[in-house]
Every structure is written in structure tokens, then in C-alpha cells.
Enzyme design. Structure first.
Site, PDB file in Angstrom:
ATOM      1  N   ARG A  69       0.909  -1.155  -0.095  1.00 13.55           N
ATOM      2  CA  ARG A  69      -0.101  -0.156  -0.103  1.00 13.55           C
ATOM      3  C   ARG A  69       0.859   1.301   0.093  1.00 13.55           C
ATOM      4  NH1 ARG A  69      -4.017  -0.806   4.645  1.00 13.55           N
ATOM      5  NH2 ARG A  69      -4.518   1.373   4.057  1.00 13.55           N
ATOM      6  N   ASN A 100      -8.051   8.688   7.005  1.00 14.46           N
ATOM      7  CA  ASN A 100      -6.998   8.120   6.133  1.00 14.46           C
ATOM      8  C   ASN A 100      -5.731   8.180   6.707  1.00 14.46           C
ATOM      9  OD1 ASN A 100      -9.269   7.874   4.387  1.00 14.46           O
ATOM     10  ND2 ASN A 100      -8.822   9.692   3.025  1.00 14.46           N
ATOM     11  N   VAL A 101      -4.905   7.319   6.219  1.00 17.86           N
ATOM     12  CA  VAL A 101      -3.460   7.097   6.621  1.00 17.86           C
ATOM     13  C   VAL A 101      -2.668   7.468   5.586  1.00 17.86           C
ATOM     14  CG1 VAL A 101      -4.332   5.184   8.463  1.00 17.86           C
ATOM     15  CG2 VAL A 101      -3.265   4.765   6.006  1.00 17.86           C
ATOM     16  N   HIS A 117      -6.642   7.653  12.452  1.00 18.54           N
ATOM     17  CA  HIS A 117      -6.312   6.215  12.343  1.00 18.54           C
ATOM     18  C   HIS A 117      -4.844   6.394  12.065  1.00 18.54           C
ATOM     19  CE1 HIS A 117     -10.791   5.052  11.439  1.00 18.54           C
ATOM     20  NE2 HIS A 117     -10.653   4.953  12.651  1.00 18.54           N
ATOM     21  N   CYS A 125       7.975   0.272  17.351  1.00 12.58           N
ATOM     22  CA  CYS A 125       8.290  -0.864  17.665  1.00 12.58           C
ATOM     23  C   CYS A 125       7.157  -1.562  18.728  1.00 12.58           C
ATOM     24  CB  CYS A 125       9.725  -0.918  18.535  1.00 12.58           C
ATOM     25  SG  CYS A 125      10.048  -2.241  19.536  1.00 12.58           S
TER      26      CYS A 125
HETATM   27  C1  BJW Z   1     -16.592   8.383  -2.635  1.00 19.47           C
HETATM   28  C2  BJW Z   1     -15.891   8.403  -3.975  1.00 19.47           C
HETATM   29  C3  BJW Z   1     -15.537   9.637  -4.758  1.00 19.47           C
HETATM   30  C4  BJW Z   1     -15.856   6.293  -3.357  1.00 19.47           C
HETATM   31  N1  BJW Z   1     -15.900  10.462  -4.131  1.00 19.47           N
HETATM   32  N2  BJW Z   1     -16.957   9.448  -2.383  1.00 19.47           N
HETATM   33  C5  BJW Z   1     -19.729   0.798  18.020  1.00 19.47           C
HETATM   34  C6  BJW Z   1     -20.610   0.305  17.175  1.00 19.47           C
HETATM   35  C7  BJW Z   1     -20.244  -0.712  16.422  1.00 19.47           C
HETATM   36  C8  BJW Z   1     -18.963  -1.061  16.397  1.00 19.47           C
HETATM   37  C9  BJW Z   1     -18.039  -0.619  17.062  1.00 19.47           C
HETATM   38  C10 BJW Z   1     -18.250   0.569  18.071  1.00 19.47           C
HETATM   39  N3  BJW Z   1     -17.365   1.186  18.480  1.00 19.47           N
HETATM   40  C11 BJW Z   1     -15.960   0.389  18.110  1.00 19.47           C
HETATM   41  C12 BJW Z   1     -16.453  -0.659  17.550  1.00 19.47           C
HETATM   42  C13 BJW Z   1     -15.781  -1.575  16.734  1.00 19.47           C
HETATM   43  C14 BJW Z   1     -14.722  -1.169  15.565  1.00 19.47           C
HETATM   44  C15 BJW Z   1     -15.860  -0.760  14.525  1.00 19.47           C
HETATM   45  O1  BJW Z   1     -16.160   0.317  14.332  1.00 19.47           O
HETATM   46  N4  BJW Z   1     -16.528  -1.872  13.894  1.00 19.47           N
HETATM   47  C16 BJW Z   1     -17.574  -1.491  12.795  1.00 19.47           C
HETATM   48  C17 BJW Z   1     -16.877  -1.741  11.430  1.00 19.47           C
HETATM   49  C18 BJW Z   1     -18.533  -2.572  12.967  1.00 19.47           C
HETATM   50  N5  BJW Z   1     -14.055   0.160  15.989  1.00 19.47           N
HETATM   51  C19 BJW Z   1     -12.751  -0.152  16.461  1.00 19.47           C
HETATM   52  O2  BJW Z   1     -12.287  -1.216  16.453  1.00 19.47           O
HETATM   53  C20 BJW Z   1     -12.050   0.981  16.761  1.00 19.47           C
HETATM   54  N6  BJW Z   1     -11.279   0.790  17.800  1.00 19.47           N
HETATM   55  C21 BJW Z   1     -12.205   1.188  19.237  1.00 19.47           C
HETATM   56  O3  BJW Z   1     -13.434   1.147  18.986  1.00 19.47           O
HETATM   57  O4  BJW Z   1     -11.161   1.181  20.044  1.00 19.47           O
HETATM   58  C22 BJW Z   1     -11.985   0.813  21.647  1.00 19.47           C
HETATM   59  C23 BJW Z   1     -11.916  -0.725  21.770  1.00 19.47           C
HETATM   60  C24 BJW Z   1     -10.664  -0.840  22.434  1.00 19.47           C
HETATM   61  C25 BJW Z   1     -10.489  -2.367  22.851  1.00 19.47           C
HETATM   62  C26 BJW Z   1     -11.430  -3.189  22.441  1.00 19.47           C
HETATM   63  C27 BJW Z   1     -12.534  -2.926  21.833  1.00 19.47           C
HETATM   64  C28 BJW Z   1     -12.832  -1.762  21.373  1.00 19.47           C
HETATM   65  C29 BJW Z   1     -10.814   1.198  15.789  1.00 19.47           C
HETATM   66  C30 BJW Z   1     -10.925   1.284  14.302  1.00 19.47           C
HETATM   67  C31 BJW Z   1     -10.020   1.256  13.348  1.00 19.47           C
HETATM   68  C32 BJW Z   1     -10.438   1.189  11.995  1.00 19.47           C
HETATM   69  N7  BJW Z   1      -9.329   0.953  11.213  1.00 19.47           N
HETATM   70  C33 BJW Z   1      -9.297   1.096   9.694  1.00 19.47           C
HETATM   71  C34 BJW Z   1      -7.969   0.615   9.100  1.00 19.47           C
HETATM   72  C35 BJW Z   1      -6.639   1.676   9.349  1.00 19.47           C
HETATM   73  C36 BJW Z   1      -5.398   1.191   8.945  1.00 19.47           C
HETATM   74  C37 BJW Z   1      -5.296   1.003   7.501  1.00 19.47           C
HETATM   75  O5  BJW Z   1      -5.629   1.722   6.549  1.00 19.47           O
HETATM   76  O6  BJW Z   1      -4.936  -0.306   7.088  1.00 19.47           O
HETATM   77  O7  BJW Z   1      -9.491   2.372   9.291  1.00 19.47           O
HETATM   78  S1  BJW Z   1     -10.641  -0.101   8.972  1.00 19.47           S
HETATM   79  C38 BJW Z   1     -10.855   1.017   7.896  1.00 19.47           C
HETATM   80  O8  BJW Z   1     -12.193   1.567   7.935  1.00 19.47           O
HETATM   81  C39 BJW Z   1     -10.055   2.330   8.018  1.00 19.47           C
HETATM   82  C40 BJW Z   1     -10.958   3.454   7.573  1.00 19.47           C
HETATM   83  O9  BJW Z   1     -10.080   4.461   7.942  1.00 19.47           O
HETATM   84  C41 BJW Z   1     -12.040   2.971   8.153  1.00 19.47           C
HETATM   85  C42 BJW Z   1     -13.446   3.770   7.611  1.00 19.47           C
HETATM   86  O10 BJW Z   1     -13.579   3.487   6.274  1.00 19.47           O
HETATM   87  P1  BJW Z   1     -13.980   4.483   5.205  1.00 19.47           P
HETATM   88  O11 BJW Z   1     -13.049   5.565   5.020  1.00 19.47           O
HETATM   89  O12 BJW Z   1     -15.244   5.126   5.661  1.00 19.47           O
HETATM   90  O13 BJW Z   1     -13.772   4.130   3.935  1.00 19.47           O
HETATM   91  P2  BJW Z   1     -14.951   3.024   3.143  1.00 19.47           P
HETATM   92  O14 BJW Z   1     -14.351   2.112   2.081  1.00 19.47           O
HETATM   93  O15 BJW Z   1     -15.793   2.206   4.171  1.00 19.47           O
HETATM   94  O16 BJW Z   1     -16.025   4.021   2.366  1.00 19.47           O
HETATM   95  C43 BJW Z   1     -15.861   4.601   1.272  1.00 19.47           C
HETATM   96  C44 BJW Z   1     -16.730   5.590   1.057  1.00 19.47           C
HETATM   97  O17 BJW Z   1     -16.367   6.466  -0.043  1.00 19.47           O
HETATM   98  C45 BJW Z   1     -17.868   5.012   0.567  1.00 19.47           C
HETATM   99  O18 BJW Z   1     -19.071   5.505   1.069  1.00 19.47           O
HETATM  100  C46 BJW Z   1     -18.045   5.401  -1.259  1.00 19.47           C
HETATM  101  O19 BJW Z   1     -19.549   5.219  -1.543  1.00 19.47           O
HETATM  102  C47 BJW Z   1     -17.632   6.750  -1.161  1.00 19.47           C
HETATM  103  N8  BJW Z   1     -16.577   6.895  -2.511  1.00 19.47           N
HETATM  104  N9  BJW Z   1     -15.348   6.861  -4.124  1.00 19.47           N
HETATM  105  C48 BJW Z   1     -16.833  10.609  -2.918  1.00 19.47           C
HETATM  106  N10 BJW Z   1     -14.858   9.558  -5.619  1.00 19.47           N
HETATM  107 ZN    ZN Z   2      12.138  -2.126  20.252  1.00 20.71          ZN
END
Ligand code: BJW
Ligand code: ZN
Length: 244
Positions: A69, A100-101, A117, A125
Site C-alpha cells: 500500500r 485516512n492514513v 487512524h 516497535c
Molecule cells: C466516494 C468516492 C468518490 C468512493 N467521491 N465518495 C460502535 C458500534 C459498532 C462497532 C464499534 C463501535 N465502537 C467500536 C466498534 C468496533 C470497531 C468498529 O467500528 N467496527 C465496525 C466496522 C462494525 N471499531 C474499532 O475497533 C476502533 N477502535 C475502538 O473502538 O477502540 C476501542 C476498543 C478498544 C479495545 C477493544 C474494543 C474496542 C478502531 C477502528 C480502526 C479502523 N481501522 C481501519 C484501518 C486503518 C489502517 C489501514 O488503513 O490499514 O481504518 S478499518 C478502515 O475503515 C480504515 C478506515 O479509516 C475506516 C473507515 O473506512 P472509510 O474511510 O469510511 O472507507 P469505506 O471504504 O468504508 O467508504 C468509502 C466511501 O467512499 C464509500 O461510502 C463510497 O461510496 C465513497 N466513495 N469513491 C466520494 N470519488
Molecule cells: Zn524496540
């Protein structure tokens, strides 16, 4: 492009804008989104790549995925959407709150960015938490810490991990104090990040969504604009430039 009159009025009187952004804003630069038709999670399981357990189980695989990536990110450029947000600083107090990252907002020239994020350019580390420069890495095998031998991981937030508290709090406060909060290119299903636009609306900000398709947030916003971020945002800038 024809915008709703109420929105244009808000835009004319607004001082503070927040852009809450997701993967969709970088799609036009050539970076895959997570969900949707061509999304990353259609091909790969998040629990096998984006969690600490996954990393500890198979560090080389997860590392290789991030290296892949990074290669893509280094080849692409910020698009019209990122550039427009940076340009809007000439007219407003602008804060970017991004999930975004990929660092593209910074490369586009935005000055105030909160990263919910993490950032794929940074690594640390897992044992002694020392930060390590990406330039020192070669190959696809996960590197080891020079100080303690621990595994090096990207400084991104995986599922089950806490968000950086300072970035989240500052982002939420900026959103709550904004006159308009734009939600651009995010499915708004990942929490706690997705609470931020909700907090903004509750605090009285005018919530505008820009997305190519309907999302979870749609019923909650003041105005949904369907279209590509790289088409819609320059049209908004054009209106602002003509007006001021
Ligand atoms: C366009 C377009 C164009 C296309 N123009 N538009 C409450 C309720 C339910 C669940 C939870 C909750 N609280 C916590 C949770 C659990 C979990 C979670 O949310 N799960 C759900 C998915 C079910 N959350 C977590 O685990 C978070 N941590 C946390 O809660 O800590 C407390 C805790 C501690 C200990 C135990 C338990 C809890 C952390 C979440 C981390 C997310 N990480 C990622 C990866 C990051 C690293 C990497 O990049 O590799 O972050 S996952 C991924 O999703 C990434 C993104 O930032 C994130 C959001 O995605 P995003 O940006 O919305 O992308 P898409 O693909 O979903 O959407 C794209 C959109 O663009 C679409 O709508 C298209 O239509 C549109 N689009 N082209 C305009 N040209
Ligand atoms: Zn170390």
C-alpha cells in the site's frame, strides 16, 4: 452543478469549515477504498490484516500488505478534492479530520489535520514503542527493532485498538465548533470516528455529505450531495471564489 439555496447561504456566512474525510476522497487518486464494489475488504478479511492479533499471528503477511500500500501511495498524487480543501484556507478557517492514513491531505497543502487512524508513513516497535523511519526498510519481511529486537508495525489504528486520544478530541471539538461540517467519501460505519459528524450536528453545525452513494449518515445530514468528491468540491470552491 446546482446546489441547494440553504447550503449556499450557509457557505456565504460560514467562518469555520471542517472536512471529515474517508477513503473515498483518495479513490480518484487511485487508492482503493475499504468497502463497496472494489473495496479492499471484498478481497481480504479485515480480521486477517487489520488487527493486532492478525499482525502477531502472521507479521510478514501484514507487513507485506502495508509495504504494498505504501508503494501505491508513493506513486499517486493528491487529487482535486484534497487540493480544493487546501485552497479553501484562503477563505475560511479549515480543519481536516481524516480517517485516512495516506498523507494526501498534507501533501495537498492542508495546514491543520487531525489523523484519527494514524499514518502509514510512521512505524514503531511493538515492545519498546520507539518510532522508526520508513526509509530504513527494505524487503517484504517485517523489520526488527534495532534497540530491543521487537517487531516493527505501522502506526495505524487497527480494529480493537484505541484511537489517538489527542487527535480524536481535537477533531471532535473542531467539528462541534464548525459552521459547516463536510463528510466526504466515508461509509461512516467505523466507530468511534463516525461519532464526530454526529457530534457536530448535535452542536449545531450544518452537516453536508459528499458521496457517490447513500450512506448510514444520509438520514442524519442537512444536505446530501451525490457525486465524486473531485467534481463536487471544486464546484463549491468556484461558488466561494465568485462570491468573495
Ligand atoms: C466516494 C468516492 C468518490 C468512493 N467521491 N465518495 C460502535 C458500534 C459498532 C462497532 C464499534 C463501535 N465502537 C467500536 C466498534 C468496533 C470497531 C468498529 O467500528 N467496527 C465496525 C466496522 C462494525 N471499531 C474499532 O475497533 C476502533 N477502535 C475502538 O473502538 O477502540 C476501542 C476498543 C478498544 C479495545 C477493544 C474494543 C474496542 C478502531 C477502528 C480502526 C479502523 N481501522 C481501519 C484501518 C486503518 C489502517 C489501514 O488503513 O490499514 O481504518 S478499518 C478502515 O475503515 C480504515 C478506515 O479509516 C475506516 C473507515 O473506512 P472509510 O474511510 O469510511 O472507507 P469505506 O471504504 O468504508 O467508504 C468509502 C466511501 O467512499 C464509500 O461510502 C463510497 O461510496 C465513497 N466513495 N469513491 C466520494 N470519488
Ligand atoms: Zn524496540
Amino acid at each position: 452543478m446546482q446546489f441547494k439555496e440553504q447550503f449556499l447561504k450557509k457557505l456565504s456566512s460560514a467562518k469555520k469549515l471542517v472536512f471529515f474525510t474517508g477513503a473515498g476522497i483518495s479513490a480518484e487518486s487511485g487508492i482503493a477504498t475499504f468497502r463497496g464494489a472494489d473495496g479492499i475488504w471484498n478481497k481480504m478479511k479485515p480480521e486477517e490484516l487489520a488487527s493486532f492479533n492478525a499482525f502477531m499471528k502472521n507479521p510478514d503477511l501484514v507487513w507485506e500488505w502495508y509495504q504494498h500500500r505504501r508503494e501505491i501511495i508513493h506513486k499517486v498524487e493528491p487529487n482535486a478534492a484534497h487540493l480544493t480543501i487546501a485552497e479553501l484556507e484562503q477563505y475560511y478557517e479549515v480543519t481536516v479530520v481524516t480517517q485516512n492514513v495516506d498523507n494526501l491531505h498534507k501533501r495537498a497543502g492542508s495546514s491543520l489535520i487531525y489523523e484519527l487512524h494514524g499514518n502509514i508513513e510512521r512505524n514503531f516497535c511493538v515492545d519498546c514503542h520507539t518510532f522508526v523511519n520508513e526509509q530504513q526498510f527494505t524487503g517484504d519481511e517485517v523489520p526488527k527493532c534495532e534497540k530491543c529486537g521487537g517487531l516493527i508495525r505501522p502506526d495505524v489504528v487497527w480494529f480493537g485498538e484505541n484511537l489517538p486520544q489527542d487527535q480524536f478530541s481535537a477533531g471532535e471539538i473542531a467539528a462541534e465548533w464548525s459552521d459547516i461540517c463536510f463528510v466526504v467519501g466515508t461509509s461512516a460505519v467505523v466507530y468511534p470516528a463516525a461519532y464526530i459528524p454526529q457530534s457536530a450536528k448535535r452542536a449545531g453545525s450544518y452537516l453536508v455529505e459528499i458521496n457517490i452513494e447513500p450512506t448510514e449518515l444520509g438520514r442524519f445530514v442537512n444536505y446530501s450531495i451525490f457525486g465524486k468528491a473531485g467534481d463536487v468540491l471544486p464546484e463549491i470552491l468556484k461558488f466561494v471564489e465568485d462570491k468573495k
